[in-house]
Motif scaffolding. Structure first.
Motif, PDB file in Angstrom:
ATOM      1  N   MET A   1       0.898  -1.251  -0.051  1.00 57.14           N
ATOM      2  CA  MET A   1      -0.050   0.080  -0.015  1.00 57.14           C
ATOM      3  C   MET A   1       0.931   1.079   0.054  1.00 57.14           C
ATOM      4  N   PRO A   2       0.389   2.316  -0.647  1.00 61.38           N
ATOM      5  CA  PRO A   2       1.231   3.528  -0.528  1.00 61.38           C
ATOM      6  C   PRO A   2       1.314   4.313   0.741  1.00 61.38           C
ATOM      7  N   ASP A   3       2.212   4.940   0.920  1.00 60.19           N
ATOM      8  CA  ASP A   3       2.301   5.612   2.376  1.00 60.19           C
ATOM      9  C   ASP A   3       1.058   6.276   2.894  1.00 60.19           C
ATOM     10  N   ARG A   4       0.439   6.948   2.005  1.00 60.10           N
ATOM     11  CA  ARG A   4      -0.822   7.482   2.366  1.00 60.10           C
ATOM     12  C   ARG A   4      -1.946   6.610   1.998  1.00 60.10           C
ATOM     13  N   THR A   5      -2.515   6.054   2.853  1.00 62.47           N
ATOM     14  CA  THR A   5      -3.548   5.138   2.572  1.00 62.47           C
ATOM     15  C   THR A   5      -4.770   5.598   2.209  1.00 62.47           C
ATOM     16  N   ALA A  31      -7.073  12.163   8.850  1.00 61.36           N
ATOM     17  CA  ALA A  31      -6.322  13.218   7.983  1.00 61.36           C
ATOM     18  C   ALA A  31      -4.974  12.867   7.334  1.00 61.36           C
ATOM     19  N   ALA A  32      -4.235  11.740   7.867  1.00 62.68           N
ATOM     20  CA  ALA A  32      -3.405  11.128   7.337  1.00 62.68           C
ATOM     21  C   ALA A  32      -3.659  10.241   6.294  1.00 62.68           C
ATOM     22  N   CYS A  33      -5.053  10.239   5.746  1.00 63.78           N
ATOM     23  CA  CYS A  33      -5.239   9.106   4.852  1.00 63.78           C
ATOM     24  C   CYS A  33      -5.686  10.040   3.582  1.00 63.78           C
ATOM     25  N   GLY A 122      -7.476   1.766  14.371  1.00 61.98           N
ATOM     26  CA  GLY A 122      -6.116   1.592  15.247  1.00 61.98           C
ATOM     27  C   GLY A 122      -5.218   1.021  14.410  1.00 61.98           C
ATOM     28  N   ALA A 123      -5.643   0.108  13.553  1.00 65.63           N
ATOM     29  CA  ALA A 123      -4.326  -0.497  12.558  1.00 65.63           C
ATOM     30  C   ALA A 123      -3.657   0.752  11.866  1.00 65.63           C
ATOM     31  N   LEU A 124      -4.546   1.582  11.187  1.00 61.46           N
ATOM     32  CA  LEU A 124      -4.330   2.460  10.352  1.00 61.46           C
ATOM     33  C   LEU A 124      -3.359   3.571  11.180  1.00 61.46           C
ATOM     34  N   ALA A 125      -3.756   3.836  12.461  1.00 59.79           N
ATOM     35  CA  ALA A 125      -3.054   4.643  13.370  1.00 59.79           C
ATOM     36  C   ALA A 125      -1.367   4.041  13.454  1.00 59.79           C
ATOM     37  N   ARG A 126      -1.419   2.828  13.561  1.00 58.33           N
ATOM     38  CA  ARG A 126       0.004   2.199  13.776  1.00 58.33           C
ATOM     39  C   ARG A 126       0.827   2.134  12.751  1.00 58.33           C
TER      40      ARG A 126
END
Length: 127
Positions: A1-5, A31-33, A122-126
Motif C-alpha cells: 500500500m502507498p504511504d498515504r492509505t 487526516a493522514a489518509c 487503530g491499525a491505520l494509526a500504527r
C-alpha cells in the motif's frame, strides 16, 4: 500500500451521524489518509470535520457505491469503512452487495460497524 492509505467512507442513512461522529473521534488518523466518500456521507463528515480533505463521489443510490467499487478494483482503495444499517430495506441493495463483494475479492479490510471500525482505525494509526 502507498504511504498515504486511501480510505473509502460509506454509510446508510440511519448510520450517517454515527459515521460523522466516528470521523470526529478519529480525525487525526483520517487526516493522514486519502479520503473518498459517497456524496451524502462525505457531506456529513465534512460538516463535522471541515479540516479533512474528502473527495466526494456520487450518492450511493446514484452510483457512488459503484464508483468506490471501481476504485477498489483498480487498486486505489486500501480500506473500506461502510456503516451498514441492517434493519432498513435499501433499494440499491444490489450495489451494496457488489461493493462488499469487491472488497472481499480484492482482499481489503472492511469495517461494517463501529466496533470493527475502531479496530481498523487503530491499525491505520500504527502505520
Amino acid at each position: 500500500m502507498p504511504d498515504r492509505t486511501a480510505v473509502a467512507l460509506v454509510a446508510h442513512d440511519a448510520k450517517k451521524d454515527e459515521m460523522a461522529a466516528f470521523a470526529v473521534a478519529h480525525r487525526s488518523v483520517l487526516a493522514a489518509c486519502t479520503l473518498y466518500a459517497t456524496g451524502t456521507t462525505g457531506g456529513r463528515v465534512m460538516e463535522r470535520c471541515p479540516e479533512l480533505a474528502i473527495t466526494r463521489l456520487k450518492s450511493g443510490p446514484l452510483g457512488g457505491d459503484q464508483q468506490i467499487g471501481a476504485m477498489i478494483a483498480e487498486g486505489r482503495i486500501g480500506a473500506l469503512f461502510f456503516f451498514v444499517d441492517p434493519l432498513s430495506p435499501h433499494p440499491h441493495d444490489v450495489d451494496v452487495k457488489a461493493l462488499t463483494r469487491l472488497a472481499l475479492v480484492y482482499d481489503i479490510p472492511v469495517a461494517l460497524n463501529r466496533a470493527t471500525a475502531e479496530i481498523l482505525v487503530g491499525a491505520l494509526a500504527r502505520r
